[in-house]
Design a protein around this motif. Structure first.
Motif, PDB file in Angstrom:
ATOM      1  N   HIS A  83      -2.707 -22.378 -18.557  1.00  0.00           N
ATOM      2  CA  HIS A  83      -1.694 -23.394 -18.251  1.00  0.00           C
ATOM      3  C   HIS A  83      -2.294 -24.674 -17.690  1.00  0.00           C
ATOM      4  O   HIS A  83      -1.724 -25.759 -17.880  1.00  0.00           O
ATOM      5  CB  HIS A  83      -0.652 -22.816 -17.300  1.00  0.00           C
ATOM      6  CG  HIS A  83       0.125 -21.691 -17.905  1.00  0.00           C
ATOM      7  ND1 HIS A  83       0.866 -20.796 -17.178  1.00  0.00           N
ATOM      8  CD2 HIS A  83       0.258 -21.306 -19.210  1.00  0.00           C
ATOM      9  CE1 HIS A  83       1.429 -19.919 -17.995  1.00  0.00           C
ATOM     10  NE2 HIS A  83       1.072 -20.206 -19.225  1.00  0.00           N
ATOM     11  N   TYR A  84      -3.419 -24.577 -17.015  1.00  0.00           N
ATOM     12  CA  TYR A  84      -4.090 -25.785 -16.517  1.00  0.00           C
ATOM     13  C   TYR A  84      -4.343 -26.763 -17.657  1.00  0.00           C
ATOM     14  O   TYR A  84      -4.184 -27.975 -17.507  1.00  0.00           O
ATOM     15  CB  TYR A  84      -5.406 -25.380 -15.854  1.00  0.00           C
ATOM     16  CG  TYR A  84      -6.253 -26.527 -15.338  1.00  0.00           C
ATOM     17  CD1 TYR A  84      -5.956 -27.133 -14.118  1.00  0.00           C
ATOM     18  CD2 TYR A  84      -7.366 -26.972 -16.048  1.00  0.00           C
ATOM     19  CE1 TYR A  84      -6.747 -28.163 -13.630  1.00  0.00           C
ATOM     20  CE2 TYR A  84      -8.152 -28.004 -15.571  1.00  0.00           C
ATOM     21  CZ  TYR A  84      -7.843 -28.595 -14.360  1.00  0.00           C
ATOM     22  OH  TYR A  84      -8.620 -29.628 -13.884  1.00  0.00           O
ATOM     23  N   GLN A  85      -4.732 -26.235 -18.820  1.00  0.00           N
ATOM     24  CA  GLN A  85      -4.989 -27.093 -19.977  1.00  0.00           C
ATOM     25  C   GLN A  85      -3.688 -27.638 -20.559  1.00  0.00           C
ATOM     26  O   GLN A  85      -3.611 -28.800 -20.965  1.00  0.00           O
ATOM     27  CB  GLN A  85      -5.734 -26.306 -21.066  1.00  0.00           C
ATOM     28  CG  GLN A  85      -6.888 -25.458 -20.579  1.00  0.00           C
ATOM     29  CD  GLN A  85      -8.063 -26.287 -20.134  1.00  0.00           C
ATOM     30  OE1 GLN A  85      -8.053 -27.499 -20.253  1.00  0.00           O
ATOM     31  NE2 GLN A  85      -9.082 -25.644 -19.616  1.00  0.00           N
ATOM     32  N   CYS A  86      -2.670 -26.790 -20.595  1.00  0.00           N
ATOM     33  CA  CYS A  86      -1.413 -27.199 -21.224  1.00  0.00           C
ATOM     34  C   CYS A  86      -0.745 -28.349 -20.479  1.00  0.00           C
ATOM     35  O   CYS A  86       0.037 -29.109 -21.074  1.00  0.00           O
ATOM     36  CB  CYS A  86      -0.453 -26.012 -21.296  1.00  0.00           C
ATOM     37  SG  CYS A  86      -1.034 -24.649 -22.331  1.00  0.00           S
ATOM     38  N   ARG A  87      -1.023 -28.496 -19.200  1.00  0.00           N
ATOM     39  CA  ARG A  87      -0.442 -29.587 -18.418  1.00  0.00           C
ATOM     40  C   ARG A  87      -0.899 -30.956 -18.928  1.00  0.00           C
ATOM     41  O   ARG A  87      -0.275 -31.973 -18.609  1.00  0.00           O
ATOM     42  CB  ARG A  87      -0.819 -29.438 -16.953  1.00  0.00           C
ATOM     43  CG  ARG A  87      -0.213 -28.231 -16.284  1.00  0.00           C
ATOM     44  CD  ARG A  87      -0.660 -28.083 -14.837  1.00  0.00           C
ATOM     45  NE  ARG A  87      -0.143 -26.854 -14.280  1.00  0.00           N
ATOM     46  CZ  ARG A  87       1.090 -26.686 -13.803  1.00  0.00           C
ATOM     47  NH1 ARG A  87       1.920 -27.718 -13.820  1.00  0.00           N
ATOM     48  NH2 ARG A  87       1.482 -25.527 -13.323  1.00  0.00           N
ATOM     49  N   HIS A  88      -1.961 -30.975 -19.686  1.00  0.00           N
ATOM     50  CA  HIS A  88      -2.508 -32.237 -20.172  1.00  0.00           C
ATOM     51  C   HIS A  88      -2.281 -32.407 -21.670  1.00  0.00           C
ATOM     52  O   HIS A  88      -2.973 -33.172 -22.325  1.00  0.00           O
ATOM     53  CB  HIS A  88      -3.998 -32.318 -19.821  1.00  0.00           C
ATOM     54  CG  HIS A  88      -4.235 -32.218 -18.341  1.00  0.00           C
ATOM     55  ND1 HIS A  88      -4.145 -33.305 -17.500  1.00  0.00           N
ATOM     56  CD2 HIS A  88      -4.516 -31.155 -17.565  1.00  0.00           C
ATOM     57  CE1 HIS A  88      -4.377 -32.907 -16.261  1.00  0.00           C
ATOM     58  NE2 HIS A  88      -4.603 -31.618 -16.268  1.00  0.00           N
ATOM     59  N   LEU A  89      -1.275 -31.685 -22.189  1.00  0.00           N
ATOM     60  CA  LEU A  89      -0.868 -31.813 -23.579  1.00  0.00           C
ATOM     61  C   LEU A  89       0.598 -32.210 -23.614  1.00  0.00           C
ATOM     62  O   LEU A  89       1.409 -31.746 -22.801  1.00  0.00           O
ATOM     63  CB  LEU A  89      -1.062 -30.493 -24.328  1.00  0.00           C
ATOM     64  CG  LEU A  89      -2.476 -29.886 -24.327  1.00  0.00           C
ATOM     65  CD1 LEU A  89      -2.461 -28.537 -25.039  1.00  0.00           C
ATOM     66  CD2 LEU A  89      -3.475 -30.826 -24.977  1.00  0.00           C
ATOM     67  N   THR A  90       0.963 -33.066 -24.555  1.00  0.00           N
ATOM     68  CA  THR A  90       2.378 -33.377 -24.744  1.00  0.00           C
ATOM     69  C   THR A  90       3.084 -32.154 -25.316  1.00  0.00           C
ATOM     70  O   THR A  90       2.467 -31.263 -25.902  1.00  0.00           O
ATOM     71  CB  THR A  90       2.561 -34.553 -25.708  1.00  0.00           C
ATOM     72  OG1 THR A  90       2.102 -34.160 -27.024  1.00  0.00           O
ATOM     73  CG2 THR A  90       1.787 -35.777 -25.246  1.00  0.00           C
ATOM     74  N   GLY A  91       4.402 -32.130 -25.155  1.00  0.00           N
ATOM     75  CA  GLY A  91       5.202 -31.078 -25.765  1.00  0.00           C
ATOM     76  C   GLY A  91       5.484 -29.894 -24.867  1.00  0.00           C
ATOM     77  O   GLY A  91       6.374 -29.092 -25.165  1.00  0.00           O
ATOM     78  N   PHE A  92       4.747 -29.736 -23.745  1.00  0.00           N
ATOM     79  CA  PHE A  92       4.931 -28.576 -22.878  1.00  0.00           C
ATOM     80  C   PHE A  92       5.849 -28.926 -21.711  1.00  0.00           C
ATOM     81  O   PHE A  92       5.638 -29.918 -21.014  1.00  0.00           O
ATOM     82  CB  PHE A  92       3.586 -28.082 -22.340  1.00  0.00           C
ATOM     83  CG  PHE A  92       2.791 -27.307 -23.346  1.00  0.00           C
ATOM     84  CD1 PHE A  92       2.969 -25.936 -23.485  1.00  0.00           C
ATOM     85  CD2 PHE A  92       1.878 -27.948 -24.177  1.00  0.00           C
ATOM     86  CE1 PHE A  92       2.243 -25.220 -24.425  1.00  0.00           C
ATOM     87  CE2 PHE A  92       1.143 -27.238 -25.106  1.00  0.00           C
ATOM     88  CZ  PHE A  92       1.328 -25.872 -25.237  1.00  0.00           C
ATOM     89  N   ASP A  93       6.858 -28.099 -21.512  1.00  0.00           N
ATOM     90  CA  ASP A  93       7.824 -28.278 -20.432  1.00  0.00           C
ATOM     91  C   ASP A  93       7.466 -27.323 -19.297  1.00  0.00           C
ATOM     92  O   ASP A  93       7.551 -26.098 -19.447  1.00  0.00           O
ATOM     93  CB  ASP A  93       9.231 -27.975 -20.966  1.00  0.00           C
ATOM     94  CG  ASP A  93      10.322 -28.144 -19.919  1.00  0.00           C
ATOM     95  OD1 ASP A  93      10.003 -28.415 -18.748  1.00  0.00           O
ATOM     96  OD2 ASP A  93      11.506 -27.990 -20.285  1.00  0.00           O
ATOM     97  N   PHE A  94       7.052 -27.878 -18.149  1.00  0.00           N
ATOM     98  CA  PHE A  94       6.711 -27.078 -16.984  1.00  0.00           C
ATOM     99  C   PHE A  94       7.839 -27.047 -15.949  1.00  0.00           C
ATOM    100  O   PHE A  94       7.689 -26.436 -14.893  1.00  0.00           O
ATOM    101  CB  PHE A  94       5.425 -27.607 -16.329  1.00  0.00           C
ATOM    102  CG  PHE A  94       4.179 -27.129 -17.008  1.00  0.00           C
ATOM    103  CD1 PHE A  94       3.507 -26.006 -16.561  1.00  0.00           C
ATOM    104  CD2 PHE A  94       3.665 -27.803 -18.111  1.00  0.00           C
ATOM    105  CE1 PHE A  94       2.364 -25.550 -17.197  1.00  0.00           C
ATOM    106  CE2 PHE A  94       2.521 -27.367 -18.747  1.00  0.00           C
ATOM    107  CZ  PHE A  94       1.859 -26.232 -18.286  1.00  0.00           C
ATOM    108  N   ASP A  95       8.948 -27.694 -16.248  1.00  0.00           N
ATOM    109  CA  ASP A  95      10.084 -27.696 -15.334  1.00  0.00           C
ATOM    110  C   ASP A  95      11.079 -26.581 -15.649  1.00  0.00           C
ATOM    111  O   ASP A  95      11.578 -25.901 -14.752  1.00  0.00           O
ATOM    112  CB  ASP A  95      10.799 -29.049 -15.380  1.00  0.00           C
ATOM    113  CG  ASP A  95       9.926 -30.177 -14.866  1.00  0.00           C
ATOM    114  OD1 ASP A  95       9.208 -29.958 -13.865  1.00  0.00           O
ATOM    115  OD2 ASP A  95       9.939 -31.261 -15.479  1.00  0.00           O
ATOM    116  N   ASP A  96      11.344 -26.394 -16.918  1.00  0.00           N
ATOM    117  CA  ASP A  96      12.283 -25.357 -17.355  1.00  0.00           C
ATOM    118  C   ASP A  96      11.475 -24.250 -18.015  1.00  0.00           C
ATOM    119  O   ASP A  96      11.237 -24.256 -19.227  1.00  0.00           O
ATOM    120  CB  ASP A  96      13.305 -25.955 -18.327  1.00  0.00           C
ATOM    121  CG  ASP A  96      14.394 -24.962 -18.716  1.00  0.00           C
ATOM    122  OD1 ASP A  96      14.460 -23.877 -18.104  1.00  0.00           O
ATOM    123  OD2 ASP A  96      15.163 -25.276 -19.649  1.00  0.00           O
TER     124      ASP A  96
END
Length: 360
Positions: A83-96
């Protein structure tokens, strides 16, 4: 000569300001460490970078002192390796977040893909690498989760097609790989444990996407793929679900033909038939797992030495590396150091034997 390395994660020093999944209690399988990350980073404030650098220095020193030749930064900045990597990609929702079971084992709150995936700005891995390499007298290897593993550790509410999502993830990962190569990183590892759990999907599209992750790096980088068989929920857990033991045999020839230089395989926790497996990897360097990362029992130098010698019956020393099965996060720093010291001493003894062999 056989050289030594680690795989990725290392036990975090207690002052590191973020939680990770290694530290969750066994009965807290659904602990929302993904949401906790943003809150903890905000609470740490300006001092967090100083704490991360201090921690990186300590875990690198642990590895170097044990005798490891190619180290990692311990992934101490990451709440988990995906997930550390996914935070720096568009398209990923970390709020919902969406809840699902990952690897068929653990329930977790996961980020959701709600749009097209692309690299967002500059890869944080360039900064992480530069900090770690400045602290290390040994080469630093950087690790990145692969497309199959990201897909299996998130929830797709946009693409509806693993192949299409995997292709976009591979392109975004490739941007990070090229940035790391330009920054001077010479050892880059794509983590794809899901390949061992889903060998059919790996053969269908996963290995092709893996090649796209490394496109354009040429000979500047040693291209490594890590493919273990799965973590337990806690240290010394018995009979936890792992990948099919035949997965490595199913994947070996395709991996050997892929655009990679080295493959990491788990062998300590569940030893395989090296005489059957290693000849199928006739070109690729093998990072042989000789330390069990989910057992508190300390390996013996003689036992690790014997396994390396057995491997040398089927692979030349220049294509064999000694490594743990996977990351060391469950072990605690003292046990991790002791296990690494065993691995490095066993490797030193085997290398001494190799040096004594008559030439020709």
């Amino acid at each position: 000569m056989i050289i030594t390395t680690t795989i990725g994660a290392f036990p975090k020093p207690g002052y590191v300001p973020i939680s990770d999944w290694f530290s969750a209690a066994p009965d807290d399988g659904a602990y929302d460490y993904t949401s906790a990350f943003a809150k903890e980073m905000a609470q740490a404030g300006a001092e967090r970078e100083e704490l991360f650098q201090r921690a990186a220095a300590e875990v690198i020193d642990d590895q170097v002192s044990a005798g490891v030749d190619i180290v990692t930064d311990g992934e101490i900045r990451r709440e988990n390796y995906v997930h550390y990597q996914c935070r720096h990609l568009t398209g990923f929702d970390f709020d919902d977040l969406s809840e699902r079971t990952i690897r068929g084992v653990t329930s977790a709150q996961l980020p959701t893909v709600r749009g097209d995936v692309r690299l967002l700005g500059t890869s944080p891995l360039v900064h992480d690498y530069r900090v770690a390499q400045a602290l290390s007298p040994k080469p630093v290897k950087m690790t990145i989760p692969g497309p199959m593993t990201i897909i299996d550790t998130t929830v797709d509410a946009h693409y509806g097609d693993e192949t299409a999502l995997g292709a976009d993830l591979a392109a975004a990962i490739n941007d990070q790989v090229l940035a790391l190569a330009d920054a001077g990183c010479r050892h880059i590892q794509i983590d794809e444990p899901v390949m061992a759990r889903k060998p059919d999907a790996a053969l269908d599209h996963g290995i092709e996407h893996l090649g796209r992750c490394f496109a354009g790096v040429g000979e500047r980088v040693t291209r490594v793929v890590h493919c273990c068989c799965g973590y337990p929920e806690f240290l010394d857990q018995d009979d936890y679900p792992k990948a099919d033991p035949g997965s490595y045999l199913a994947l070996a020839e395709a991996l050997d033909a892929a655009a990679i230089d080295a493959v990491s395989i788990e062998d300590a926790h569940r030893p395989g038939d090296l005489g059957e497996l290693l000849p199928r990897l006739g070109r690729t360097t093998v990072l042989l797992g000789v330390l069990a990362v989910a057992r508190s029992r300390l390996e013996t130098v003689a036992g690790v030495e014997a396994r390396l010698i057995e491997a040398l019956e089927h692979i030349p020393p220049e294509r064999l590396m000694a490594a743990p099965d996977c990351g060391l996060g469950y072990l605690g720093r003292d046990l991790a150091r002791r296990k690494l010291a065993v691995m490095c001493e066993a490797t030193r003894r085997v290398n001494a034997r190799i040096g004594e062999r008559p030439s020709g």
